[in-house]
Design an enzyme around this catalytic site. Structure first.
Site, PDB file in Angstrom:
ATOM      1  N   SER A 150     -12.847  17.504  23.449  1.00  0.00           N
ATOM      2  CA  SER A 150     -11.513  17.183  23.973  1.00  0.00           C
ATOM      3  C   SER A 150     -11.383  17.791  25.365  1.00  0.00           C
ATOM      4  O   SER A 150     -12.067  18.787  25.666  1.00  0.00           O
ATOM      5  CB  SER A 150     -10.442  17.787  23.065  1.00  0.00           C
ATOM      6  OG  SER A 150      -9.190  17.791  23.714  1.00  0.00           O
ATOM      7  N   TYR A 163      -6.566  24.495  17.878  1.00  0.00           N
ATOM      8  CA  TYR A 163      -7.301  23.302  18.341  1.00  0.00           C
ATOM      9  C   TYR A 163      -8.117  23.648  19.593  1.00  0.00           C
ATOM     10  O   TYR A 163      -9.299  23.321  19.690  1.00  0.00           O
ATOM     11  CB  TYR A 163      -6.297  22.182  18.632  1.00  0.00           C
ATOM     12  CG  TYR A 163      -6.916  20.845  19.003  1.00  0.00           C
ATOM     13  CD1 TYR A 163      -7.516  20.048  18.030  1.00  0.00           C
ATOM     14  CD2 TYR A 163      -6.888  20.374  20.313  1.00  0.00           C
ATOM     15  CE1 TYR A 163      -8.063  18.818  18.351  1.00  0.00           C
ATOM     16  CE2 TYR A 163      -7.431  19.147  20.649  1.00  0.00           C
ATOM     17  CZ  TYR A 163      -8.018  18.368  19.666  1.00  0.00           C
ATOM     18  OH  TYR A 163      -8.572  17.138  19.992  1.00  0.00           O
TER      19      TYR A 163
HETATM   20  P1  NAD Z   1      -7.762  10.367  13.932  1.00  0.00           P
HETATM   21  O1  NAD Z   1      -6.799  11.283  13.304  1.00  0.00           O
HETATM   22  O2  NAD Z   1      -7.486   8.907  13.954  1.00  0.00           O
HETATM   23  O3  NAD Z   1      -9.208  10.538  13.298  1.00  0.00           O
HETATM   24  C1  NAD Z   1      -9.703  11.759  12.873  1.00  0.00           C
HETATM   25  C2  NAD Z   1     -10.843  11.483  11.907  1.00  0.00           C
HETATM   26  O4  NAD Z   1     -11.331  12.733  11.417  1.00  0.00           O
HETATM   27  C3  NAD Z   1     -10.351  10.664  10.710  1.00  0.00           C
HETATM   28  O5  NAD Z   1     -11.325   9.699  10.369  1.00  0.00           O
HETATM   29  C4  NAD Z   1     -10.253  11.720   9.622  1.00  0.00           C
HETATM   30  O6  NAD Z   1     -10.450  11.211   8.319  1.00  0.00           O
HETATM   31  C5  NAD Z   1     -11.408  12.645  10.009  1.00  0.00           C
HETATM   32  N1  NAD Z   1     -11.235  13.936   9.392  1.00  0.00           N
HETATM   33  C6  NAD Z   1     -10.268  14.859   9.605  1.00  0.00           C
HETATM   34  N2  NAD Z   1     -10.437  15.884   8.749  1.00  0.00           N
HETATM   35  C7  NAD Z   1     -11.511  15.599   7.997  1.00  0.00           C
HETATM   36  C8  NAD Z   1     -12.187  16.251   6.945  1.00  0.00           C
HETATM   37  N3  NAD Z   1     -11.759  17.420   6.461  1.00  0.00           N
HETATM   38  N4  NAD Z   1     -13.281  15.672   6.416  1.00  0.00           N
HETATM   39  C9  NAD Z   1     -13.711  14.480   6.870  1.00  0.00           C
HETATM   40  N5  NAD Z   1     -13.132  13.805   7.860  1.00  0.00           N
HETATM   41  C10 NAD Z   1     -12.047  14.362   8.402  1.00  0.00           C
HETATM   42  O7  NAD Z   1      -7.950  10.900  15.402  1.00  0.00           O
HETATM   43  P2  NAD Z   1      -8.984  10.513  16.562  1.00  0.00           P
HETATM   44  O8  NAD Z   1      -8.233  10.529  17.807  1.00  0.00           O
HETATM   45  O9  NAD Z   1      -9.790   9.311  16.202  1.00  0.00           O
HETATM   46  O10 NAD Z   1      -9.903  11.826  16.552  1.00  0.00           O
HETATM   47  C11 NAD Z   1     -11.307  11.785  16.542  1.00  0.00           C
HETATM   48  C12 NAD Z   1     -11.846  12.968  17.340  1.00  0.00           C
HETATM   49  O11 NAD Z   1     -11.453  12.816  18.697  1.00  0.00           O
HETATM   50  C13 NAD Z   1     -11.308  14.322  16.890  1.00  0.00           C
HETATM   51  O12 NAD Z   1     -12.342  15.273  16.908  1.00  0.00           O
HETATM   52  C14 NAD Z   1     -10.283  14.656  17.948  1.00  0.00           C
HETATM   53  O13 NAD Z   1     -10.088  16.036  18.119  1.00  0.00           O
HETATM   54  C15 NAD Z   1     -10.918  14.019  19.166  1.00  0.00           C
HETATM   55  N6  NAD Z   1      -9.998  13.772  20.270  1.00  0.00           N
HETATM   56  C16 NAD Z   1      -8.999  12.832  20.158  1.00  0.00           C
HETATM   57  C17 NAD Z   1      -8.147  12.621  21.228  1.00  0.00           C
HETATM   58  C18 NAD Z   1      -7.030  11.623  21.186  1.00  0.00           C
HETATM   59  O14 NAD Z   1      -6.173  11.639  22.078  1.00  0.00           O
HETATM   60  N7  NAD Z   1      -6.976  10.730  20.198  1.00  0.00           N
HETATM   61  C19 NAD Z   1      -8.313  13.356  22.395  1.00  0.00           C
HETATM   62  C20 NAD Z   1      -9.309  14.299  22.480  1.00  0.00           C
HETATM   63  C21 NAD Z   1     -10.164  14.487  21.409  1.00  0.00           C
END
Ligand code: NAD
Length: 262
Positions: A150, A163
Site C-alpha cells: 500500500s 495497517y
Molecule cells: P477487499 O476487502 O476487496 O479484499 C481483501 C481480500 O483479502 C478479500 O478477498 C478477503 O477475503 C481477503 N482476506 C482478508 N482477510 C483474510 C483472511 N483472514 N484470510 C483469507 N483472506 C482474507 O480489498 P482490496 O482492496 O481488494 O485489498 C486487497 C489488497 O490490496 C489488501 O492487501 C489491501 O491492503 C491492498 N490495498 C488496497 C487498496 C485499496 O484502496 N483498495 C489500497 C492499497 C492497498
C-alpha cells in the site's frame, strides 16, 4: 501479443473479490492456471472458479484463513498437490481496522497484523520451501513473489496505525528477501496501490465529501481500478520484470507526491 503468463501456475491469497479477483482474471487471460484462497465466501469463490475455467484455464479456490499460519501453509500444500507446482505467489489478502491509536484493541491489532504481515511471511516461506523442494531441472525459471502492499507502507494514515505498521513490515520484508531469495532464482516485489475502487473502500465510496477531498489530492483525478493493479501485477509476474527485485512499485495516480492528510 502472446500470452505473457502461458503455462505458469499462480497462487493468490484473497482471490474472490477486489484486487485479488482482478489479478486472478487477468492472469488467466494471460494464460496462467489459478489457485486462490478465500476466507469464507464459498459461493463467490465457486463463481470465480467457473468464470476462469470458461477461459480454458485450470482454477481452484481453497478456503483458508491467511491469519492462521497452518491454514496458509495448507493453501500452498493443497495448491502443489492439485497443480503440481507453483511458479508465482501473489500475497494479496489484507484488511484494515480504523481506530484512534489509544483505542486499538489487541484483537484488532492481531487481526490486521496476522493477515497482512505474519500470514504473508509464512505463506511466502511455504512457497519458497516448495520451490527448494522442486528439483532445479523441473523448476520453471523465474519464481516470483508479488506482495500487494500500500502507499501506506510509506505514508502515514492516521487512525490506521496497525495497517501502516503491517505494510511498513511488508516493505522491509520485500527488501530483505530480495537478497536472501536471489540465489534461489526467486524475485520479490511489491505493488503499493493508492486508493482503489474495491470493497475495502466501501465507506469512502459512500461519503461524497471525503471522496471529493481525496480526489483533490490525486493528480490524475480518479480512483484506481482493480484492473490497474492487475496490469502492473502481470508485468511483475512476467519475464519482462526479471531484473526487478526488492522494489515497491507505486500505483497511485500521483497521490504519494501530493499527499495531504485527510
Ligand atoms: P477487499 O476487502 O476487496 O479484499 C481483501 C481480500 O483479502 C478479500 O478477498 C478477503 O477475503 C481477503 N482476506 C482478508 N482477510 C483474510 C483472511 N483472514 N484470510 C483469507 N483472506 C482474507 O480489498 P482490496 O482492496 O481488494 O485489498 C486487497 C489488497 O490490496 C489488501 O492487501 C489491501 O491492503 C491492498 N490495498 C488496497 C487498496 C485499496 O484502496 N483498495 C489500497 C492499497 C492497498
Amino acid at each position: 501479443m502472446a500470452n505473457r503468463l502461458e503455462g505458469k501456475i499462480v497462487a493468490i491469497t484473497g482471490g474472490s473479490q477486489g484486487i485479488g479477483l482482478a489479478i486472478a482474471q487477468r492472469f488467466a487471460q494471460e494464460g496462467a492456471d489459478i489457485s486462490f484462497c478465500y476466507r469464507s465466501n464459498k459461493a463467490g469463490a465457486d463463481e470465480v472458479v467457473q468464470d476462469i475455467q470458461k477461459l480454458g484455464r485450470k482454477c481452484a479456490g481453497f478456503q483458508s484463513d491467511v491469519g492462521l499460519v497452518s491454514d496458509g501453509q495448507k493453501f500452498i500444500a493443497d495448491t502443489v498437490t492439485q497443480f503440481g507446482r507453483i511458479d508465482i505467489l501473489v500475497n494479496n489478502a489484507g484488511l484494515e481496522r480504523n481506530a484512534d491509536f489509544w483505542n486499538v484493541t489487541e484483537a484488532d491489532y492481531d487481526a490486521v497484523l496476522n493477515v497482512n504481515l505474519k500470514g504473508l511471511f509464512f505463506i511466502t516461506q511455504a512457497f519458497v520451501k516448495h520451490r527448494m523442494d522442486v528439483p532445479s531441472s523441473d523448476r520453471k525459471p523465474g519464481g516470483k513473489i508479488i506482495n500487494i502492499s500500500s502507499v501506506h507502507e510509506e505514508l502515514p494514515f492516521p487512525h490506521f496505525a496497525s495497517y501502516c505498521a503491517s505494510k511498513g513490515g511488508v516493505k522491509m520484508l520485500t527488501r530483505n528477501l530480495s537478497i536472501e531469495l536471489a540465489p534461489l532464482g526467486i524475485t520479490i516485489n511489491s505493488i503499493a496501490p493508492g486508493a482503489i475502487e474495491t470493497p475495502i473502500n466501501t465507506k469512502l465510496l459512500n461519503d461524497p465529501a471525503k471522496l471529493h477531498a481525496l480526489l483533490e489530492n490525486i493528480p490524475l483525478k480518479r480512483l484506481g481500478k482493480p484492473e490497474d493493479v492487475a496490469s502492473m501485477a502481470v508485468f511483475l509476474a512476467s519475464s519482462e520484470s526479471d531484473y526487478a527485485t526488492g522494489t515497491t512499485f507505486f500505483l497511485d495516480g500521483g497521490l504519494t507526491w501530493n499527499y495531504q492528510e485527510q
